[in-house]
Design an enzyme around this catalytic site. Structure first.
Site: not given
Ligand code: ADP
Length: 312
Positions: A187, A254-255
């Site tokens: 991420n 992310g998971d």
């Molecule tokens: P982590 O949970 O590891 O921090 P991310 O925040 O990058 O990972 O989220 C993983 C995926 O979840 C993103 O690539 C996206 O596809 C989806 N996602 C997360 N937050 C949002 C959001 N607010 N709106 C739309 N999609 C989201």
């Protein structure tokens, strides 16, 4: 036409013990909390559950302690139909736990005790060799010893099994030992920590992914929260558009992304579609509170996919 994919996760299993309280106790003080919630977590277990809910046959390779949490973790895997033949219950160490304390404003304090996750060793990978060799994809994270992660990447390469590495949580790592993986999926925070480059914009993300490709990775996927995700290869870099949601709790997004992406890809879907679907699967998971509890079933996901893509 599509085959049922077989996914193996070599990773962590934890129990999240969440206590909600108006205040935190002072040193030496005992207070009454408001409520308590027990949830199954650990990045490895979460990704296994997401892949399973998407329809994959999933095997978990993990270690838990000989305690109530270890037993409950194995039962939880069974409740999803995840093969836990290689989830070993070991004496002399606790299961992985995460006591979490949450204040009314949502502020939390977490102490992760790795417990048995910290003794999942290369020998455990060898013990599961038959299961791993029968898998289409192996998924790895950083909540187990890094030497086991390195060893499993080499095992996957040797046996020509697709390997997805999620470097979470970020840790100082010998990237050369991971470069044989097919996909490296951090991420924004992990990408920054590992590359040393800031990731505040799509442009930053492209530069960071390019730097990671320079380290020898063939394919880098950055997850970018509400901005979706980005796929970078030596040939091209492409932003995979997000699906708009109003999130309630983004824990475990992310998971959800990694577990679902691995299942969609192993099912035979084209890479871009697998990524787009993973964006939606993860976005839907943010609409409910919790991690595994928030992951949608395949049927629910398909309804949402059809609804959202019909408009495109
Ligand atoms: P982590 O949970 O590891 O921090 P991310 O925040 O990058 O990972 O989220 C993983 C995926 O979840 C993103 O690539 C996206 O596809 C989806 N996602 C997360 N937050 C949002 C959001 N607010 N709106 C739309 N999609 C989201």
């Amino acid at each position: 036409m599509f085959k049922s994919p077989r996914i193996a996760v070599v990773g962590s299993a934890n129990t999240d013990l969440t206590t909600f309280s108006d205040v935190f106790p002072r040193p030496g003080e005992t207070i009454f909390g408001k409520s308590f919630d027990l949830g199954f977590g650990g990045k490895g277990a979460n990704q296994a559950v997401a892949a399973r809910l998407c329809g994959a046959e999933v095997a978990m390779i993990a270690k838990v302690g000989n305690d109530l949490f270890g037993e409950a973790t194995v039962k939880n895997f069974a409740s999803f139909g995840i093969d836990s033949t290689h989830v070993r219950i070991v004496d002399g160490v606790s299961s992985g736990v995460a006591p979490i304390f949450v204040e009314p404003n949502g502020q939390n304090r977490i102490i992760v005790v790795k417990g048995a996750n910290d003794i999942l060793m290369p020998a455990d990978v060898d013990a599961a060799a038959d299961t791993l060799r029968n898998s289409d994809t192996i998924i790895l994270q950083f909540e187990i010893p890094l030497e086991t992660v390195y060893y499993t990447v080499h095992f996957a390469r040797q046996h020509n099994i697709r390997c997805i590495v999620n470097p979470a949580p970020a840790a100082p790592v010998r990237l050369a030992e991971l470069a044989a993986a097919d996909y490296f999926v951090p991420n924004e925070t992990e990408a920054e920590a590992i590359s040393g480059l800031p990731v505040h914009s799509i442009d930053d993300a492209k530069k960071c992914a390019a730097a990671l490709l320079q380290k020898g990775f063939r394919k880098v996927i950055l997850t970018l929260g509400a901005r979706g995700s980005l796929l970078a290869t030596a040939q091209a870099t492409e932003v995979i558009a997000p699906f708009q949601v109003t999130p309630k709790d983004t824990t475990g997004a992310g998971d959800a992304f990694i577990g679902s992406f691995s299942a969609f890809l192993a099912e035979g879907l084209p890479e871009q579609e697998a990524l787009s679907r993973a964006n939606l699967y993860a976005a839907v998971s943010t609409l409910r509170v919790g991690t595994q509890k928030s992951f949608p079933k395949r049927s629910e996901f398909e309804d949402e996919w059809n609804r959202r893509t019909a408009k495109l």
